[in-house]
Design an enzyme around this catalytic site. Sequence first.
Site, PDB file in Angstrom:
ATOM      1  N   GLU A 146      -5.671  -6.662  -2.399  1.00 23.67           N
ATOM      2  CA  GLU A 146      -7.060  -6.778  -0.718  1.00 23.67           C
ATOM      3  C   GLU A 146      -8.088  -6.698  -1.604  1.00 23.67           C
ATOM      4  O   GLU A 146      -8.198  -5.350  -1.805  1.00 23.67           O
ATOM      5  CB  GLU A 146      -5.989  -6.062   0.075  1.00 23.67           C
ATOM      6  CG  GLU A 146      -5.059  -6.413   0.810  1.00 23.67           C
ATOM      7  CD  GLU A 146      -3.965  -5.360   1.376  1.00 23.67           C
ATOM      8  OE1 GLU A 146      -5.241  -4.474   1.981  1.00 23.67           O
ATOM      9  OE2 GLU A 146      -2.861  -5.699   1.624  1.00 23.67           O
ATOM     10  N   GLU A 170       0.510  -1.059   0.005  1.00 22.94           N
ATOM     11  CA  GLU A 170      -0.024  -0.458  -0.060  1.00 22.94           C
ATOM     12  C   GLU A 170       0.949   1.413   0.077  1.00 22.94           C
ATOM     13  O   GLU A 170       0.981   2.324   0.892  1.00 22.94           O
ATOM     14  CB  GLU A 170      -1.439  -0.551   1.435  1.00 22.94           C
ATOM     15  CG  GLU A 170      -1.812  -0.676   1.086  1.00 22.94           C
ATOM     16  CD  GLU A 170      -2.798  -1.369   1.659  1.00 22.94           C
ATOM     17  OE1 GLU A 170      -4.380  -1.634   1.566  1.00 22.94           O
ATOM     18  OE2 GLU A 170      -3.083  -0.911   3.016  1.00 22.94           O
TER      19      GLU A 170
END
Length: 370
Positions: free
Chosen positions: A266, A164
């Site tokens: 995700e 991320e």
Amino acid sequence: MKTILAALTAVVLGLTLSGPAQAHPRPDPLPVRGADVSSLAKSEAFGGVYRDQHGHQRDALRILAKAGLTYIRLKVWVDPADGYNDKTHVLAVARRAKAAGLKLLVDFHYSDSWADPGKQNKPAAWAALPYEQLKQAVYRHTHDVLNALRRQGTTADMVQIGNELNGGLLWPDGRYDNWPGMAGLLNAGYDAVKAVSSRTRVVLHLANGGDNGLYRWWFDNAAANGIRYDVIGVSYYPFWHGTLDAFQANINDVATRYGKPLIIAETAYPFTTADKDGWENIILSPEPYPGYPATPAGQTAFLGKMNEIIRAVPNNLGLGMFYWEATWTGVPGNGWDPTDPASGNGWENQALFDFDDRSLPAMRELGEGR
């Protein structure tokens, strides 16, 4: 006359004279049908068990594989306080996964704990390193873990360099306001991956999957600074990251704009609002996204919609998705904070196993019904 009437009836009813019309065949499954199982080793160490849809206790990885999954994802921390999500545990779970016929995505956080848009903390052992030595540390750590995987016959199929990366990695050296610094660190990781296995694909992963402005800004800067990668990774949680329409528009745009295949690194959805371990769940709403209740059927329908969206990415650039922490059930001791043994798990209502440890229908939807 009877033959003519039968033929007309067949046309009206959509039948052939030999039987009912065939239903449209289900599309070929997406190649990447994966689950993050980073919590699995710790769960099992604290007594966690997993059961198939019939209630039979089985190896969780074999349950996933039988449901049609093709990949697992494992995160790597450098020196975690609880000793899990390290090289040793990644190697052990990778052996089991490959034996079950599953491919492997390795997710390097380059931290001793969680790395995400809000924090990208250096590992304690790297905290004082000058920039050039920090790049060397990234290379050595990446190469060490991946080479150990290769040597035991479980070469990684995909690798994330960072997790991320909205704001970069290894702050402040690789922060969003220092693109040359970020590029050097990411390319050091890329080079390490390719030195171990040229066929392993490198993923760069951002969160906020419905934010097209973020993705264009980030990947335009990546191109301008010579950052190398093979696959775009996206986190999309519908209760945080915008509408399904915005998500669809974003992944369609970035895949075609940058000419790269794309994975959902995700995603997840709750199957209940109930709590199992006494630690408050992160998502409590009975309908976290409109039209998808927090029920087994709602969880299943959400993953069906995700498959539909990914399959619609132009030029077959949508490879598939990873369900985040599919095996993180409510096992005491398997909490979120590696520094606090008393911490609980706010995610067990989003696992792919219910509170009786039985696999949920959404798992088979993730495997696309195979």
